[in-house]
Design a protein around this motif. Structure first.
Motif, short mmCIF file in Angstrom:
data_model
loop_
_atom_site.label_atom_id
_atom_site.label_comp_id
_atom_site.label_asym_id
_atom_site.label_seq_id
_atom_site.Cartn_x
_atom_site.Cartn_y
_atom_site.Cartn_z
N TRP A 1 -25.99 -54.37 107.78
CA TRP A 1 -25.46 -54.05 106.45
C TRP A 1 -26.30 -54.69 105.37
CZ3 TRP A 1 -22.27 -50.86 104.23
CH2 TRP A 1 -21.63 -51.20 103.04
N VAL B 1 -22.07 -57.90 95.89
CA VAL B 1 -21.34 -56.67 96.17
C VAL B 1 -21.21 -56.43 97.66
CG1 VAL B 1 -21.50 -54.18 95.96
CG2 VAL B 1 -21.93 -55.60 93.99
N ILE C 1 -17.76 -56.23 100.06
CA ILE C 1 -17.35 -55.13 100.92
C ILE C 1 -17.26 -55.60 102.36
CG2 ILE C 1 -17.95 -52.83 101.70
CD1 ILE C 1 -19.46 -52.41 99.20
#
Lengths: 802, 168
Positions: free
Chosen positions: A162, A402, A406
Motif C-alpha cells: 500500500w 492519508v 486509510i
C-alpha cells in the motif's frame, strides 16, 4: 590511541589515493545515451604521471600503455578509494549512526569531483543507460530482495505494498501535477516543460531509499512494524518508479495525452508488474530445483543462483516486463529452498558476494553523484528547484498521513503519529533517482534542469534529513521495540505473555495474522519441498539442517569472540570465580545485567520474535538459529542422558569440548589448536559427500561438539568483563571429568569416546586429529530422539512431521 | 456417537457469547468450527479438563485487541474481558496456580523453569526468582500480589502483546 593511529593511517592512505587519482589522466566523456558504453579518449592535458609514450622509439624497455587498462584501472581505483573511505567511516560507530553512510560517500565524491574540476578533467561517467540498468541496478535490487525478512514482509505485505505502490503513485502524480502548475507561472521561465515531462521527472524523484535509515532505527530500537515498512517500501517503490519511468518516458515523446493513453498506461503498469512477478517466481523455482542436484559441484553453486537471478532480470527486460520485480521475486522465492539445498560454504559465499556486489554498485553510484554534482553542466532555476523540494516534502508528508489514515483500521497495531512522522521524514532519495535522472533521454529539452534538481533534492534529503533524523527520533518519543526492558520482571512476564499468545494462536489455527500463510505453508510442505529440496531421509535432513544452523551460529559466535581472544577467561580464573561467587547474593547492577544475559540467552524465543533487518552494509543478524540450536541441543542432550550416559560426564564433556573447536580458552591451554577452518572442513566432509547408511550419527555427534562451543563461546564472550557465574558452574568439572571419561569402554561410549577424544586431546599439548568415526551404535537413537521432540517442530524450517 | 445436535451452536448462545466476549457473529462461528475440529472426541468439550465452548470463547476473549470505542460505552458496567486489567489477570493466573492471589517464589520458579532451558542451574534460577520478587514486592511479603504485578508491568504495552487479530 591505537584506534587513533589506525585512523590516521587510513586517512593518510585516503589522501594518497586521492593524489594518485589526481594524477590519473585521460578521462572519459562518453555519449550519455543509447547503448554506447565508454569510449576511451585520451586527454593529453597537464599530466605528470600518465604521460604515455607509446613507443617513442628510445626506451623500448619501459613502456606505459595507459589506454589499454584505463577503464578497468579507473574503476578499480574508484572502488578502492570508496572502500578505504568505508573502512575509515566504520572506525567510529558514532559516525555511522549520526551520519548515514551515503552522506559520507557523497562527500567523498564531492571532494574527488572538485579535485577533478580544478584539474579540468572530465569524469568517467559510467552512467549510460545500458551500464546502469544492466550492470549496476541488478545487484542492488538482488540484495534487497534476498535479505528481506520474508515472514515479516508477508505479515505486513498489505501495508508495505500500500505504501509503496499507492504512495509512490501519489507522490509522482502529486508532484508532477503541482510542478506543472508551477510551470504555468511565467515568472520562473520554465514554461516549456510539458505535463508528461513533469510527470516523468516526478516519477524519478519519488523513488525513496530509506534503507539508510534502518541502521539508525535499529540503533534506537524503533518498533519493528516501522522498520519492515521502511524496508519493504524502499524495495517496492524502486519497482514502481522504474515502471513509471519507462512508461512516462514513452509517453513523453507524444505531444498530447489522450484518455486512452492513460488507461493504456494503467493496464501496461499492471501487466508489467505481474509479468515481472511471474518471471521472477518461475526463475526462482528453476533455480531452487537446480540446486537440488548440485551436490557434486559445490564450488559453483553460488554461480547458479547469480546466473538465474540475472537471467530473470534479463528475460524480463527482454519482454519489457518489470525486471526489478522479477529479480526481487526470484530472490524471495528461491532463498528458502536454496539455503536448504546448498552447502554451508556456498551459503556464506552467496550472502557475502551479494552484499559485496550491492555495496560496489551503490558506492559507485553515490560516488558519481558527488562527482557529477561538481562536474556536469548545471542549469539552475531557483523557482523550479525550490518548489520541487517543497513539493517533495509536502506530498510525502501528506501521502503518509492519508495512507495511514486509510490503512490503520486494518492493522492490529496502528501507526501512531510519531510513526507517521518518522515514516514521512525518512523519505530520503537515493541512488536510483540519481541514476534515472542521469539517464534521461536527450530529447527532453530540460534535461540538465532535471538533473540539477534531482541532485539538489538528493543532497538535501540525504544530508539534512539524514543527519537530523537521529535527534528528531529521540525527541518525538517513538514507540520502541521493547527489546531492552530494564527490569527482570518485565522481561520474564513479557516472555510469558508471548508464549501464551503463541499458544493461543496455535489453538485458533492462525499464525500471526495470516490465514493464507498457513495454507501456503501446507502447500509448501506437501508439494514444493518434495520437488525442490534435495531428497533426504527425514532424520538426516533435520540433523543436517541442524548442523548447518549450528555451524552458522558457531561461526557467528567465533567471529565475535575472535576479536577478544586475550580477554577470554582461562579455566583457572573461572575456577576462582566460582569460589568467590559462593558468597550470599548481593543484587548489584552488574548481577542484574548478568541475569538479563542469562535470561535472554536461555529463554525459549517465540517464533515471531527474532527479526533480522539488514541494512545495506551488514549481513543479517540471525539470532534465531542460536535459539533453535540451544534448544535442540538441550533436547538431544536430555535424550542422550536418558539413554544411560553418565550425566556429569556427558555434560562436562560437552562443556569441555566447547573449548578446542575455537579459540578462546584453547589458546591458554594448548599451543597448537585446531583452527576453525579445519573444523568446518571436517564437518562438511563428514556430512555431505558421505551418503553413508548412517548420516545421522555423524551430524548428531557433531552438534555435541559445535553447540557447546556456541554456548560457552557466547558465555565467555559476554563474561569478559569479569564475572562469570554462568560458566562457573561448569568449571569445577572441567578438568577432572574428561580424563575419566576417555577411559570408558562400553561400545557406545567407546565410539563416542573415539569421537570425543580428538577434541580433548587437542586440548592437551599433543594434538592429533583423528578422523571422525561415526559410531554405529548411535544410528538408532537419532530417529527416536529427534522426531519426538516437540521443540524440533519449527514452522520456519521443518515441515510438520505429522 | 453422541448427539451432535446438542452441541451445535444456537442463535441465543451466539448472542450471549457476543455480549459476554465482544466477538462478532462471524468470528464466533469461525471459532466454533475450529473448536469442533479440535474437539476430537465430539463430546462438546476439549480434553479432560472439560473446557466447553463457552469457556473456550471466554479465554479467547481475553486476547481480542482493545478497541477505543469500548472504553466509553458504559463506565459502570464491568470491564470487558479484553481490558488491560483482565489481560493482566489472565497472565497473573498463569503463574498463580493455587489461586491464592499471590505469586509465591515456588510458583515463579516453576514457570521460570519451564521457560528456560536446562543450562541454567537451580541456584541461578533461584536467584533470578529472588530478584524478580525483590523488584516487584512492595509490601514485603515475599510474593507478588496482583497489584504489584500490575505496577511492574505498567510500562509494558500489554494491550498489544496480549492481542491477536481474529480473522472474520
Amino acid at each position: 590511541m591505537d584506534v587513533g593511529i589506525t585512523r590516521r593511517g587510513v586517512l593518510f592512505i585516503i589522501l594518497t589515493a586521492l593524489s594518485l587519482l589526481h594524477g590519473l589522466r585521460g578521462e572519459v566523456l562518453p555519449q550519455p545515451n543509447g547503448g554506447v558504453t565508454i569510449i576511451p579518449h585520451i586527454n593529453p592535458e597537464d599530466d605528470p604521471q600518465a604521460s604515455l609514450e607509446p613507443t617513442k622509439g628510445n626506451s623500448a624497455l619501459f613502456k606505459l600503455n595507459y589506454p589499454r587498462i584505463q577503464i578497468p584501472l579507473e574503476i578499480t581505483l574508484w572502488m578502492l578509494l570508496a572502500s578505504f573511505a568505508k573502512i575509515g567511516f566504520n572506525m567510529y560507530h558514532k559516525i555511522t549512526i549520526w551520519v548515514p553512510e551515503t552522506c559520507l560517500l557523497i562527500t567523498l565524491g564531492l571532494i574527488v569531483g572538485s579535485i577533478m574540476y580544478f584539474a579540468n578533467e572530465e569524469p568517467p561517467a559510467v552512467h549510460t543507460n545500458t551500464v546502469f540498468f544492466l550492470y549496476m541496478l541488478p545487484p542492488i535490487v538482488l540484495e534487497s530482495g534476498y535479505f528481506i525478512p520474508i515472514r515479516h514482509l508477508f505479515e505486513n505485505i498489505g501495508t508495505v505494498v500500500w505504501f509503496a505502490l499507492v504512495g509512490t503513485l501519489w507522490n509522482s502524480f502529486g508532484i508532477g501535477i503541482s510542478l506543472f502548475a508551477i510551470c504555468q507561472i511565467d515568472a520562473f521561465g520554465v514554461h516549456d516543460i510539458s505535463l508528461q515531462e513533469n510527470l516523468l521527472f516526478a516519477s524519478i524523484i519519488s523513488a525513496v531509499d530509506p534503507v539508510a535509515m534502518l541502521n539508525l532505527f535499529e540503533d534506537v530500537s524503533v518498533n519493528e512494524q516501522l522498520c519492515i515498512v521502511v524496508l519493504g517500501e524502499s524495495i517496492f517503490s524502486d519497482v514502481v518508479t522504474v515502471v513509471l519511468y519507462n512508461m512516462f518516458n514513452f509517453q513523453a515523446k507524444k505531444e498530447v495525452v489522450k484518455a486512452t493513453d492513460v488507461l493504456l498506461g494503467i493496464a501496461e503498469f499492471l501487466e508489467v508488474v505481474f509479468g515481472g512477478l511471474i518471471f521472477g517466481i518461475v526463475f526462482g523455482f528453476v533455480a531452487a530445483f537446480t540446486t537440488r542436484f548440485t551436490s557434486k559441484v559445490r564450488e559453483i553453486e553460488p554461480l547458479f543462483i547469480f546466473m538465474f537471478s540475472y537471467l530473470a532480470y534479463l528475460i524480463a527486460e527482454l519482454f519489457s516486463m518489470s525486471s526489478v520485480t522479477a529479480i526481487v521475486m526470484c530472490a524471495i522465492t528461491m532463498k528458502y529452498y536454496v539455503e536448504e539445498n546448498v552447502s554451508q560454504r556456498s551459503c556464506t559465499t552467496l550472502r557475502h558476494v551479494i552484499k559485496m556486489l550491492a555495496s560496489i554498485s551503490e558506492t559507485l553510484i553515490f560516488f558519481f553523484l558527488g562527482i557529477a554534482t561538481i562536474t556536469t553542466e548545471h542549469e539552475w532555476n531557483w523557482g523550479y528547484i525550490l518548489f520541487t523540494l517543497l513539493f517533495a516534502f509536502v506530498w510525502r508528508g501528506l501521502g503518509v498521513l492519508v495512507l495511514t489514515l486509510i490503512m490503520n483500521p486494518f492493522r492490529t497495531i496502528p501507526f501512531t503519529f510519531q510513526d507517521q512522522f518518522a515514516l514521512a521524514y525518512c523519505g530520503l532519495r537515493g541512488a536510483i533517482s540519481f541514476a534515472l535522472a542521469f539517464t534521461l533521454p536527450d530529447f527532453i529539452g530540460r534535461k540538465n534542469l532535471f538533473v540539477t534538481t534531482t541532485i539538489a533534492l538528493i543532497l538535501v534529503t540525504v544530508f539534512i534529513q539524514g543527519i537530523t533524523m537521529r535527534p528528531l527520533i529521540g525527541l518525538i518519543n517513538i514507540r520502541k521495540t521493547n527489546r531492552n526492558l530494564y527490569t527482570i520482571n518485565a522481561e520474564i512476564h513479557c516472555r510469558l505473555m508471548d508464549h501464551t499468545v503463541a499458544g493461543i494462536e496455535d489453538i485458533c489455527g492462525q499464525y500471526g495474522h495470516f490465514y493464507w500463510k498457513d495454507k501456503f505453508m501446507r502447500f509448501n510442505d506437501r508439494i514444493l519441498r518434495k520437488i525442490l529440496i534435495r531428497d533426504r531421509r527425514a532424520e538426516s535432513s533435520i540433523l543436517a539442517l541442524y548442523k548447518k544452523l549450528e555451524l552458522q551460529n558457531a561461526m557467528l559466535i567465533l567471529d565475535v569472540v575472535s576479536g577478544d581472544i586475550s580477554a577470554a577467561p582461562s579455566i583457572i580464573s573461572l575456577y576462582e570465580e566460582k569460589k568467590s561467587s559462593s558468597k550470599p547474593n548481593k543484587l548489584l547492577a552488574v548481577e542484574v545485567k548478568k541475569m538479563h544475559d542469562i535470561l535472554s540467552k536461555n529463554m525459549y524465543k517465540i517464533r515471531q520474535q527474532a527479526v533480522s533487518f539488514t541494512s545495506k552494509h551488514a549481513l543479517p543478524n540471525d539470532s534465531q538459529p542460536r535459539e533453535i540450536v540451544i534448544r535442540r541441543h538441550n533436547s538431544i542432550r536430555r535424550s542422550l542422558q536418558s539413554h544411560g550416559f553418565h550425566r556429569a560426564g556427558v555434560s562436562t564433556i560437552h562443556k569441555y569440548h566447547s573449548l578446542p573447536a575455537g579459540k578462546s580458552l584453547g589458546s591458554k591451554l594448548s599451543p597448537g589448536r585446531r583452527s576453525h577452518a579445519d573444523v568446518q572442513e571436517n564437518m562438511s566432509e563428514v556430512v555431505y559427500p558421505s551418503r553413508t547408511p548412517s548420516p545421522g550419527p555423524a551430524p548428531l555427534s557433531s552438534p555435541l561438539r559445535e553447540v557447546p562451543s556456541v554456548h560457552d563461546r557466547g558465555k565467555s564472550g559476554r563474561t569478559r568483563h569479569g564475572m562469570s557465574r554462568t560458566s562457573s558452574s561448569y568449571s569445577d568439572s572441567h578438568v577432572p571429568a574428561p580424563r575419566r571419561h576417555s577411559k570408558s569402554s562400553t561400545s557406545d561410549k567407546n565410539s563416542a569416546g573415539n569421537f570425543r577424544e580428538p577434541h580433548h586431546k587437542a586440548e592437551e599439548p599433543e594434538q592429533q586429529q583423528r578422523p571422525l568415526s561415526p559410531p554405529t551404535a548411535w544410528a538408532a537413537e537419532p530417529k527416536d530422539n529427534v522426531t519426538q521432540h516437540p521443540l524440533l517442530r519449527q514452522p520456519q524450517w521443518n515441515p510438520k512431521k505429522m | 456417537m453422541g448427539s451432535r445436535a446438542s452441541t451445535l451452536l444456537r442463535e441465543e448462545e451466539i448472542e450471549e457469547i457476543k455480549k459476554e466476549t465482544g466477538f462478532s457473529h462471524s468470528q464466533i462461528t469461525r471459532l466454533y468450527s475450529r473448536f469442533t475440529s479440535l474437539d476430537k472426541g465430539e463430546n462438546g468439550t476439549l480434553r479432560e479438563d472439560q473446557v466447553n465452548f463457552r469457556g473456550f470463547m471466554r479465554t479467547l476473549a481475553h486476547f481480542r485487541p482493545i478497541e477505543d470505542n469500548e472504553k466509553n460505552k458504559n463506565p459502570t458496567a464491568s470491564e470487558p474481558l479484553n481490558s488491560r486489567t483482565n489481560k493482566l489477570l489472565f497472565a497473573f493466573h498463569l503463574y498463580d496456580l493455587d489461586r491464592d492471589d499471590k505469586i509465591s517464589r515456588d510458583e515463579l520458579l516453576q514457570v521460570l523453569r519451564m521457560m528456560v532451558g536446562v543450562n541454567i542451574s537451580d541456584e541461578q534460577l533461584g536467584s533470578i526468582a529472588d530478584r524478580t520478587i525483590q523488584e516487584a514486592d512492595t509490601n514485603g511479603d515475599n510474593s507478588i500480589s496482583f497489584n504489584e504485578f500490575i505496577k511492574v508491568l505498567e510500562k509494558v504495552d500489554v494491550e498489544q502483546k496480549m492481542s491477536i487479530r481474529f480473522l472474520h
